[in-house]
Design a protein around this motif. Structure first.
Motif, short mmCIF file in Angstrom:
data_model
loop_
_atom_site.label_atom_id
_atom_site.label_comp_id
_atom_site.label_asym_id
_atom_site.label_seq_id
_atom_site.Cartn_x
_atom_site.Cartn_y
_atom_site.Cartn_z
N ARG A 85 39.42 -17.72 10.94
CA ARG A 85 40.35 -17.31 12.11
C ARG A 85 39.78 -17.80 13.53
O ARG A 85 38.68 -17.69 13.88
CB ARG A 85 40.77 -15.88 12.03
N ARG A 86 40.76 -18.28 14.39
CA ARG A 86 40.66 -18.22 15.93
C ARG A 86 39.20 -18.95 16.31
O ARG A 86 39.15 -20.24 15.93
CB ARG A 86 40.79 -16.89 16.42
N VAL A 87 38.39 -17.96 17.15
CA VAL A 87 37.15 -19.02 17.58
C VAL A 87 36.54 -19.52 16.44
O VAL A 87 35.83 -20.42 16.39
CB VAL A 87 36.44 -17.75 18.13
N VAL A 88 36.17 -18.38 15.48
CA VAL A 88 35.09 -19.07 14.33
C VAL A 88 35.85 -20.34 13.63
O VAL A 88 35.13 -21.34 13.55
CB VAL A 88 35.14 -17.89 13.20
N LEU A 89 37.18 -20.28 13.36
CA LEU A 89 37.65 -21.74 12.84
C LEU A 89 37.56 -22.63 13.65
O LEU A 89 37.37 -23.85 13.20
CB LEU A 89 39.22 -21.35 12.62
N SER A 90 37.92 -22.75 15.08
CA SER A 90 37.60 -23.87 16.05
C SER A 90 36.40 -24.29 15.91
O SER A 90 35.85 -25.51 16.02
CB SER A 90 38.07 -23.28 17.31
N GLN A 91 35.30 -23.19 15.85
CA GLN A 91 33.81 -23.57 15.85
C GLN A 91 33.52 -24.44 14.65
O GLN A 91 32.83 -25.63 14.55
CB GLN A 91 33.15 -22.62 16.12
N ARG A 92 33.81 -24.03 13.58
CA ARG A 92 33.74 -24.70 12.21
C ARG A 92 34.29 -26.08 12.22
O ARG A 92 33.71 -27.17 11.75
CB ARG A 92 34.14 -23.93 10.94
N VAL A 93 35.63 -26.17 12.62
CA VAL A 93 36.32 -27.55 12.70
C VAL A 93 35.48 -28.70 13.31
O VAL A 93 35.21 -29.69 13.19
CB VAL A 93 37.72 -27.38 13.35
N TYR B 298 46.81 -33.56 3.25
CA TYR B 298 48.24 -33.62 3.72
C TYR B 298 48.39 -34.80 4.20
O TYR B 298 47.75 -35.14 5.63
CB TYR B 298 48.68 -32.43 4.24
N PRO B 299 49.12 -36.02 3.79
CA PRO B 299 49.01 -37.62 4.71
C PRO B 299 49.85 -37.24 5.80
O PRO B 299 49.57 -38.06 6.80
CB PRO B 299 49.79 -38.30 3.51
N SER B 300 50.90 -36.45 6.28
CA SER B 300 51.60 -36.51 7.27
C SER B 300 51.01 -35.51 8.28
O SER B 300 51.46 -35.38 9.77
CB SER B 300 52.99 -35.92 7.01
N ALA B 301 49.97 -34.73 8.24
CA ALA B 301 49.25 -33.90 8.92
C ALA B 301 48.07 -34.82 9.64
O ALA B 301 47.52 -35.53 8.93
CB ALA B 301 49.02 -32.54 8.37
N THR B 302 47.79 -34.20 10.92
CA THR B 302 46.23 -34.95 11.59
C THR B 302 45.15 -34.43 10.60
O THR B 302 45.23 -33.24 9.92
CB THR B 302 46.36 -34.65 12.78
N VAL B 303 44.17 -35.12 11.09
CA VAL B 303 42.86 -34.63 10.70
C VAL B 303 42.64 -33.33 11.07
O VAL B 303 42.03 -32.32 10.12
CB VAL B 303 41.77 -35.50 11.14
N ALA B 304 42.80 -32.73 12.45
CA ALA B 304 42.84 -31.52 12.95
C ALA B 304 43.56 -30.46 12.13
O ALA B 304 42.87 -29.26 11.77
CB ALA B 304 42.84 -31.26 14.43
N ARG C 145 44.28 -38.26 14.42
CA ARG C 145 45.16 -39.36 13.82
C ARG C 145 45.51 -38.73 12.45
O ARG C 145 44.78 -37.61 11.72
CB ARG C 145 44.08 -40.31 13.17
N ARG C 146 46.80 -38.97 12.03
CA ARG C 146 47.36 -38.39 10.69
C ARG C 146 46.54 -39.16 9.43
O ARG C 146 46.01 -40.20 9.42
CB ARG C 146 48.69 -38.88 10.56
N ALA C 147 46.60 -38.26 8.47
CA ALA C 147 45.65 -38.39 7.18
C ALA C 147 45.87 -39.83 6.62
O ALA C 147 45.25 -40.54 6.06
CB ALA C 147 45.67 -37.38 6.38
N ARG C 148 47.33 -40.00 6.40
CA ARG C 148 47.76 -41.32 5.96
C ARG C 148 47.34 -42.52 6.62
O ARG C 148 47.38 -43.66 6.12
CB ARG C 148 49.40 -41.26 5.93
#
Length: 309
Positions: free
Chosen positions: A108-116, A89-95, A131-134
């Motif tokens: 979800r939650r902690v697991v999602l944050s860890q994997r990111v 999604y170009p308007s969304a950030t990488v995170a 940074r935004r994807a675009r």
């Protein structure tokens, strides 16, 4: 071996064009399979069917024990897909992109944050999270695109031309991540136009030609069975007749099999007898995947763009 992917006698046609002709393939846990073939050979069609994006005309696909033809949604939970076309999604950030796709995969939650955090570090996306994807470069977008596919550490990872247009840094990062995933037990199907990547991954090989699987095995097995060193001369116009076992390809190509291709090249050039003025290229093909592909198909494994197979 524990086969994560089982493809059995797969058929797919588009009108009068048969894209897949009875393809059967297995990929085991911890195995990287390099899926090779020219554009139009059927690679993308095969990957799309395994991912549940297209339905086969007949045949069976099993992903982590789930029938992917009958239960595509359930099977999709066990795989990650990074197709040729970028899907961020170009308007969304990488995170935001990573958290969104991780959430779709059930994290979800902690697991999602860890994997990111882990995937961002592995693919060198950490400094780009806000940074935004675009605003990313092509290579950075490619890394983000692939990161989204492997966030949930799927048992099966499908990568379709993951490094097309990517820079050296992106290619190196992706190859290291793929090797790491396989080392932890993932089955990886890696479609590419770059033979050095397959060699660097130590991948087994599956070669598609006109919708048919024509070769399957380790690189060493295929090289022992098919590879022969050769010299190839390309001319502007018809190739001249040269004695000594030369094989003319499409009319302008002169190909000679030789155990010592460099020596053979010198001898061939000396025997051109005036035809050297029409010579456009000289190529030495040594034992390896390039020689295997040439022996099986009669042509080089060149990077081709612009068609979907």
């Amino acid at each position: 071996m524990n086969d994560v992917l089982v493809v059995d006698d797969l058929e797919k046609s588009y009108g009068s064009v048969r894209a897949l002709r009875g393809v059967s393939l297995t990929v085991a846990a911890g195995e990287v399979v390099g899926l090779l073939g020219h554009n139009g050979a059927g690679k993308t069609t095969l990957v799309s069917i395994v991912a549940g994006l297209r339905r086969p005309d007949s045949g069976r696909v099993v992903v982590a024990g789930v029938d992917a033809v009958r239960e595509p949604v359930r099977a999709a939970r066990h795989l990650g897909l990074a197709p040729q076309d970028l899907g961020v999604y170009p308007s969304a950030t990488v995170a935001e992109n990573l958290r969104f796709f991780g959430g779709l995969a059930g994290l979800r939650r902690v697991v999602l944050s860890q994997r990111v955090a882990e995937v961002s570090e592995a693919l060198q996306l950490g400094p780009l999270l806000d940074r935004r994807a675009r605003e990313l470069s092509g290579g950075q977008k490619r890394r983000l695109h692939t990161a989204a596919a492997l966030l949930h550490e799927p048992p099966l990872l499908l990568l379709d031309e993951p490094t097309v247009g990517a820079d050296v840094q992106t290619r190196t990062s992706l190859l290291e991540v793929v090797k790491g995933l396989a080392g932890r037990g993932a089955a990886v199907c890696y479609s590419t136009h770059y033979l050095p990547e397959v060699e660097a991954l130590g991948a087994t090989v599956a070669i598609l030609e006109n919708g048919t699987l024509i070769a399957r095995g380790t690189q060493a097995e295929l090289a022992a069975r098919h590879a022969q060193s050769a010299v190839e001369l390309v001319f502007d116009g018809p190739a001249p007749p040269i004695p000594g076992g030369a094989v003319v390809g499409d009319g302008s190509v002169l190909r000679v099999l030789a155990e010592r291709p460099a020596e053979a090249a010198v001898q061939l050039l000396a025997a051109l007898d005036g035809h050297e003025t029409r010579l456009t290229s000289v190529d030495i093909v040594r034992d390896g995947l390039e020689a295997v592909y040439m022996a099986l198909t009669g042509r080089h494994y060149e990077q081709e763009q612009g068609r979907v197979d």
